[in-house]
Design an enzyme around this catalytic site. Structure first.
Site, short mmCIF file in Angstrom:
data_model
loop_
_atom_site.label_atom_id
_atom_site.label_comp_id
_atom_site.label_asym_id
_atom_site.label_seq_id
_atom_site.Cartn_x
_atom_site.Cartn_y
_atom_site.Cartn_z
N LYS A 167 0.81 -1.22 0.00
CA LYS A 167 0.00 0.00 0.00
C LYS A 167 0.84 1.27 0.00
CE LYS A 167 -4.25 -1.70 0.25
NZ LYS A 167 -5.23 -1.47 -0.84
N GLU A 210 -9.56 5.92 3.46
CA GLU A 210 -10.39 4.84 3.99
C GLU A 210 -9.47 3.64 4.15
OE1 GLU A 210 -9.91 5.23 0.76
OE2 GLU A 210 -9.30 3.16 0.40
N SER A 240 1.50 -9.63 -1.05
CA SER A 240 1.16 -8.21 -0.89
C SER A 240 1.40 -7.66 0.51
CB SER A 240 -0.30 -7.99 -1.28
OG SER A 240 -1.14 -8.85 -0.54
#
Lengths: 401, 260
Positions: free
Chosen positions: A92, A114, A380
């Site tokens: 991210k 969010e 990830s």
């Protein structure tokens, strides 16, 4: 990507999916971003700062690790792209580092975001701390409970975490609240969306910022194998940002099979699932037209996944298009199978994956890959944030299948 | 075909009150009694919310009313069935439908327009319908059924875009009073708001204007009416019906309190 068949058109459409379906209150913000993002991303001073932060702050390039014991088990060659080794523990941050620089260049003073699993929230809180910007993160009340360590991390980093208490109290509702905040603060605020969802240009912007993953994969594959092209790239999809980044530089390479793995929850047709590619119909959510889980009246239905990051009733419009056009294959994985994959990777390779990532790992036995294939799984994120969940399901964390 | 919106604005040039409430709230069958109650009490236009699970532009009060309405069993088919015959009871007041694009798309835009026209609906407000998509995909269908779209304008809407919206409109312009969702006290200071309203007044637009968002009582209604032909009230009416045994009576009383 200008010539790619998978690039959005000027209005942000990938085939029938995409666009910008937003109330007028958001139009000036989104329009400002749309008209400026490509120029800002292409600006050499932006690139210099972005690349330097990716290298010195995020820790890029992340390794491409050959998982030999996992490979032996599945009788194929498996490489793990170690996004779990990025600063903050997931891919991210690639996006938030890019968007915070973009926000600075747009003159924004306040950042909202969010978050589902909390990884995007932590990554946003981190770059806001780095740049000294005010940060507010919306998170579903249920997700705050199941991802407590990340809530604490965000607060430690100086962010305010605001619970979303409407609807299913998960990612969808956190996104609604963030959009409402943006409507209420249209001038000084930038909304860092964490996935390839939202109105154009967000899906394209986030995909471009995550594309560093597949860019590195190609170089690293060339060093480790005899080709820069694998046979398979596998990634989990909630909204789909890690998958978009892992697929990006392979989109126009038809020999590379792109595999998107969704959360089937208790089972695709159990009524407790987030497998949008199977259960969704074209509809509008959070500003774009995409595949969407909804009832016959067009009301958005509440998805379910044990993993907070995949608990979303839509997917990004690029992914909807990849599925629709047959370019990507979608596989759905249950909670139980994901938990088994957590134990398997932990014990075979000494890597505890995030629950989201475990869905991608659990798809290995469905790929049909053989000894001559090269499978890259986008790892990830890391599983530290999920330890409480793993403890709760300790009896299911078994490799027996 | 009678243009109820146009004649309403021609007959009464000032202080028009447009009342919003959500179809199916507080009870499934309250929609038509509420239309009658608010128009009898003096509301000039009625805006009926089509409940949606994820109403982005709305605040907590309207979102809650939508959630309850959906639980009550409201949907597009039920709403259109309820509206059949409403024109015998309320012949003149314009009725508008307000909602989000997804339920309309799933119902089918053509079906939606036909049913709305048959029920005597005059206009439609879909805040997440992009202008370009409207022009390219929906305008012709809307026109065929004499349904007039209403678009929103905010303090940040650029002048050239306001002119384009004005050109595409043949009813009224919905002026959002300031940044915020419905029912919120907008964060904008009074001077900035004043300047915004005056800027719009000075643009010589073809369409009349109604001001909405954050209007909730006689005082804010009167103030809004100084800068536009009228105003829109939603959340405050819904709050006024909270816990009332007789919702139409409570609505009637609320409308009277704003107008008298």
């Amino acid at each position: 990507m200008a010539t790619s068949a998978f690039a959005p058109n000027a209005r942000g459409y990938y085939g029938q999916f995409g666009g910008a379906f937003i109330p007028e209150m958001l139009y000036p913000n989104v329009e400002e971003l749309r008209t400026q993002y490509l120029d800002i991303l292409a600006d050499p001073s932006f690139q210099q700062e972005y690349q330097q932060l990716l290298r010195d702050y995020v820790g890029r390039p992340t390794p491409l690790f050959e998982a030999k014991r996992l490979s032996a088990k599945y009788n194929t060659r498996i490489y793990l792209k170690r996004e779990d080794l990025c600063h903050t523990g997931a891919h991210k941050v690639n996006n938030t580092v890019g968007q915070i620089l973009l926000a600075q260049r747009l003159g924004k003073k306040r950042i909202i975001a969010e978050t589902g699993a909390g990884q995007h929230g932590v990554a946003t809180a981190t770059v806001c701390a780095l740049m000294g910007l005010e940060c507010i993160v919306y998170m579903g009340e249920i997700d705050m409970e199941r991802q407590k360590p990340n809530v604490y991390r965000m607060r430690l980093l100086g962010a305010e975490v605001r619970p979303a208490t409407s609807g299913s109290k998960t990612l969808k509702d956190a996104t609604n609240e963030a959009i409402r905040d943006w409507i209420s603060n249209p001038v000084d605020t930038h909304y860092i969306i964490g996935s390839v969802v939202g109105p154009h240009p967000y899906p394209d912007l986030v995909a471009r910022l995550q594309a560093v993953i597949s860019e590195e994969m190609r170089k690293q594959l060339l060093e480790k194998t005899d080709s820069e092209l694998p046979t398979h790239v596998v990634a989990c999809v909630g909204g789909g940002s890690n998958a978009a980044g892992a697929f990006y530089h392979f989109l126009d390479e038809p020999t590379v099979q792109l595999v998107a793995v969704e959360a089937a929850g208790h089972g695709v047709h159990s009524g407790h699932s987030a497998a949008t590619s199977v259960l969704g119909k074209p509809g509008i959510i959070h500003g774009s037209r995409t595949l969407l889980m909804q009832d016959e009246d067009g009301q958005i239905t509440e998805p379910y996944s044990l993993s907070a990051g995949l608990d979303y009733p839509g997917i990004g419009p690029l992914h909807a298009y990849l599925g629709d056009s047959g370019r990507a294959r979608f596989i759905a994985i249950t909670d139980d199978d994901a938990l088994r994959a957590v134990a398997e990777l932990s014990r075979l390779e000494g890597i505890i994956p995030a629950l989201e990532t475990a869905h991608a790992l659990a798809a290995l036995d469905q790929l049909g890959a053989g000894p001559d294939d090269v499978v890259v799984i986008n790892l990830s994120g890391r599983g530290d944030k999920d330890l409480e969940t793993y403890l709760k399901y300790a009896e299911k964390l078994t490799t027996s299948k | 075909m009678k243009d109820r919106i146009k004649s309403t604005f021609e007959q009464k040039k000032k202080n028009l009150l447009n009342i919003y409430f959500t179809a199916g709230y507080p009870t499934l069958d309250s929609t038509v009694p509420l239309i009658e109650a608010v128009t009898q009490a003096g509301a000039d236009l009625v805006e009926i919310g089509m409940p949606f699970s994820d109403p982005l532009a709305d605040g907590p009060v309207i979102q809650h009313s939508g959630t309850v309405a959906l639980q009550n069993g409201m949907n597009m088919r039920v709403l259109f069935r309820q509206l059949q015959g409403v024109r015998q009871r309320v012949p003149d007041a314009p009725i508008l439908l307000m909602g989000y694009l997804n339920p309309v798309m799933q119902f089918g835009v053509e079906n939606f327009c036909r049913e709305a026209a048959e029920a005597g609906v005059d206009g439609v407000i879909l805040p997440d319908l992009p202008l370009d998509d409207y022009v390219e995909e929906y305008q012709e269908t809307f026109r065929r059924y004499n349904l007039r779209p209403v678009f929103l304008i905010t303090p940040q809407t650029a002048p050239e875009r306001i002119h384009r919206i004005d050109e595409l409109t043949d009813s009224f312009l919905y002026l959002v009073s300031g940044p915020g969702t419905t029912g919120s006290q907008t964060g904008q200071d009074a001077n900035a708001q004043e300047a915004y309203f005056q800027r719009i007044e000075g643009m010589n637009l073809r369409n009349p204007r109604l001001i909405g968002f954050g209007i909730g009582d006689k005082q804010s209604f009167d103030r809004a009416c100084q800068h536009a032909e009228g105003a829109i009230i939603g959340s405050a009416l819904i709050k006024a019906m909270d816990g009332a045994e007789d919702a139409p009576a409570a609505a009637r009383q609320f409308v009277q309190s704003v107008l008298n």
